[in-house]
Design a protein around this motif. Structure first.
Motif, PDB file in Angstrom:
ATOM      1  N   MET A 114       0.842  -1.195   0.000  1.00  0.00           N
ATOM      2  CA  MET A 114       0.000   0.000   0.000  1.00  0.00           C
ATOM      3  C   MET A 114       0.879   1.247   0.000  1.00  0.00           C
ATOM      4  O   MET A 114       1.870   1.316   0.717  1.00  0.00           O
ATOM      5  N   ALA A 115       0.517   2.194  -0.824  1.00  0.00           N
ATOM      6  CA  ALA A 115       1.249   3.459  -0.885  1.00  0.00           C
ATOM      7  C   ALA A 115       0.952   4.287   0.354  1.00  0.00           C
ATOM      8  O   ALA A 115      -0.187   4.289   0.843  1.00  0.00           O
ATOM      9  N   PRO A 116       1.947   4.992   0.860  1.00  0.00           N
ATOM     10  CA  PRO A 116       1.674   5.891   1.980  1.00  0.00           C
ATOM     11  C   PRO A 116       0.765   7.034   1.534  1.00  0.00           C
ATOM     12  O   PRO A 116       0.765   7.422   0.364  1.00  0.00           O
ATOM     13  N   GLU A 117      -0.007   7.539   2.479  1.00  0.00           N
ATOM     14  CA  GLU A 117      -0.929   8.624   2.159  1.00  0.00           C
ATOM     15  C   GLU A 117      -0.240   9.968   2.338  1.00  0.00           C
ATOM     16  O   GLU A 117       0.433  10.202   3.341  1.00  0.00           O
ATOM     17  N   ALA A 118      -0.406  10.838   1.357  1.00  0.00           N
ATOM     18  CA  ALA A 118       0.052  12.222   1.411  1.00  0.00           C
ATOM     19  C   ALA A 118      -1.107  13.057   0.880  1.00  0.00           C
ATOM     20  O   ALA A 118      -1.260  13.236  -0.326  1.00  0.00           O
ATOM     21  N   ARG A 119      -1.960  13.524   1.782  1.00  0.00           N
ATOM     22  CA  ARG A 119      -3.210  14.183   1.401  1.00  0.00           C
ATOM     23  C   ARG A 119      -2.979  15.448   0.588  1.00  0.00           C
ATOM     24  O   ARG A 119      -2.122  16.271   0.911  1.00  0.00           O
ATOM     25  N   LEU A 120      -3.767  15.567  -0.473  1.00  0.00           N
ATOM     26  CA  LEU A 120      -3.743  16.775  -1.288  1.00  0.00           C
ATOM     27  C   LEU A 120      -4.263  17.958  -0.487  1.00  0.00           C
ATOM     28  O   LEU A 120      -5.135  17.800   0.374  1.00  0.00           O
ATOM     29  N   THR A 121      -3.776  19.146  -0.804  1.00  0.00           N
ATOM     30  CA  THR A 121      -4.345  20.354  -0.202  1.00  0.00           C
ATOM     31  C   THR A 121      -5.738  20.563  -0.788  1.00  0.00           C
ATOM     32  O   THR A 121      -6.071  20.025  -1.847  1.00  0.00           O
ATOM     33  N   GLY A 122      -6.538  21.362  -0.113  1.00  0.00           N
ATOM     34  CA  GLY A 122      -7.903  21.610  -0.572  1.00  0.00           C
ATOM     35  C   GLY A 122      -7.957  22.200  -1.973  1.00  0.00           C
ATOM     36  O   GLY A 122      -8.756  21.765  -2.813  1.00  0.00           O
ATOM     37  N   ALA A 123      -7.107  23.186  -2.251  1.00  0.00           N
ATOM     38  CA  ALA A 123      -7.112  23.822  -3.570  1.00  0.00           C
ATOM     39  C   ALA A 123      -6.672  22.837  -4.650  1.00  0.00           C
ATOM     40  O   ALA A 123      -7.266  22.785  -5.737  1.00  0.00           O
ATOM     41  N   ARG A 124      -5.656  22.040  -4.369  1.00  0.00           N
ATOM     42  CA  ARG A 124      -5.181  21.068  -5.350  1.00  0.00           C
ATOM     43  C   ARG A 124      -6.237  19.996  -5.584  1.00  0.00           C
ATOM     44  O   ARG A 124      -6.493  19.591  -6.698  1.00  0.00           O
ATOM     45  N   ARG A 125      -6.877  19.516  -4.501  1.00  0.00           N
ATOM     46  CA  ARG A 125      -7.937  18.506  -4.643  1.00  0.00           C
ATOM     47  C   ARG A 125      -9.082  19.058  -5.496  1.00  0.00           C
ATOM     48  O   ARG A 125      -9.614  18.368  -6.362  1.00  0.00           O
ATOM     49  N   SER A 126      -9.444  20.298  -5.278  1.00  0.00           N
ATOM     50  CA  SER A 126     -10.519  20.914  -6.047  1.00  0.00           C
ATOM     51  C   SER A 126     -10.167  20.949  -7.533  1.00  0.00           C
ATOM     52  O   SER A 126     -11.000  20.625  -8.394  1.00  0.00           O
ATOM     53  N   LYS A 127      -8.934  21.312  -7.863  1.00  0.00           N
ATOM     54  CA  LYS A 127      -8.512  21.356  -9.271  1.00  0.00           C
ATOM     55  C   LYS A 127      -8.535  19.960  -9.882  1.00  0.00           C
ATOM     56  O   LYS A 127      -9.047  19.778 -10.989  1.00  0.00           O
ATOM     57  N   VAL A 128      -7.974  18.969  -9.183  1.00  0.00           N
ATOM     58  CA  VAL A 128      -7.949  17.609  -9.723  1.00  0.00           C
ATOM     59  C   VAL A 128      -9.377  17.100  -9.918  1.00  0.00           C
ATOM     60  O   VAL A 128      -9.695  16.490 -10.942  1.00  0.00           O
ATOM     61  N   MET A 129     -10.249  17.386  -8.962  1.00  0.00           N
ATOM     62  CA  MET A 129     -11.631  16.913  -9.052  1.00  0.00           C
ATOM     63  C   MET A 129     -12.352  17.550 -10.244  1.00  0.00           C
ATOM     64  O   MET A 129     -13.044  16.858 -10.997  1.00  0.00           O
ATOM     65  N   ARG A 130     -12.170  18.847 -10.437  1.00  0.00           N
ATOM     66  CA  ARG A 130     -12.796  19.517 -11.594  1.00  0.00           C
ATOM     67  C   ARG A 130     -12.268  18.945 -12.906  1.00  0.00           C
ATOM     68  O   ARG A 130     -13.041  18.651 -13.833  1.00  0.00           O
ATOM     69  N   ASP A 131     -10.956  18.781 -12.996  1.00  0.00           N
ATOM     70  CA  ASP A 131     -10.353  18.265 -14.233  1.00  0.00           C
ATOM     71  C   ASP A 131     -10.760  16.812 -14.483  1.00  0.00           C
ATOM     72  O   ASP A 131     -10.999  16.415 -15.625  1.00  0.00           O
ATOM     73  N   PHE A 132     -10.833  16.029 -13.415  1.00  0.00           N
ATOM     74  CA  PHE A 132     -11.261  14.630 -13.519  1.00  0.00           C
ATOM     75  C   PHE A 132     -12.700  14.570 -14.041  1.00  0.00           C
ATOM     76  O   PHE A 132     -13.014  13.806 -14.954  1.00  0.00           O
TER      77      PHE A 132
END
Length: 154
Positions: A114-132
């Protein structure tokens, strides 16, 4: 009547991505292949899990494929977990120990580490989610109405 043979992707990395996609879908992840999180980076597989977490999986078909990859560390800032997917013959000692490991073939895959978790920042998560979401919607529209894409390109 027997089922026809499945049509498998031609390239080894694409076959690995197919098996990885099956594994991730079985874990309730939504999966995209060949996704571009930012100009200059194209990941083999990205998935969004049921809680909005993003995993990136890079598929490596051989030693030379891995050794030639100079961009992989740039992917780390675009996901919560990062994995390599390789076949059973790949020399896994080449892969960084601080990343996840998936063994795959065209029909499925298993998480070996299992890969270690390194949580995205809120702004980065928002961008990835929109682009996804945008990429997913455009691909779906392309499947249901291919003529819309040829008209938009004109």
């Amino acid at each position: 009547m027997t089922d026809p043979e499945p049509i498998l992707p031609a390239l080894p990395g694409q076959r690995l991505a197919r098996g990885v996609g099956r594994l991730l879908r079985s874990m309730d992840h939504a999966v995209l292949t060949e996704f571009t999180p930012v100009r200059g980076l194209r990941v083999d597989v990205i998935s969004m899990g049921p809680k909005g977490e993003f995993w990136i999986v890079e598929c490596k078909s051989c030693r030379a494929d891995f050794m030639g990859d100079r961009k992989w560390q740039g992917y780390l800032e675009w996901c919560d977990r990062y994995f390599w997917a390789v076949d059973r013959d790949f020399p896994t000692e080449l892969l960084p120990a601080e990343t996840g490991l998936i063994r795959a073939d065209a029909y499925g895959a298993d998480i070996q580490r299992m890969a270690p978790e390194a949580r995205l920042t809120g702004a980065r998560r928002s961008k990835v989610m929109r682009d996804f979401a945008r990429c997913s919607a455009l691909r779906l529209q392309g499947l249901t109405d291919p003529e819309a894409f040829s008209a938009a390109a004109s």
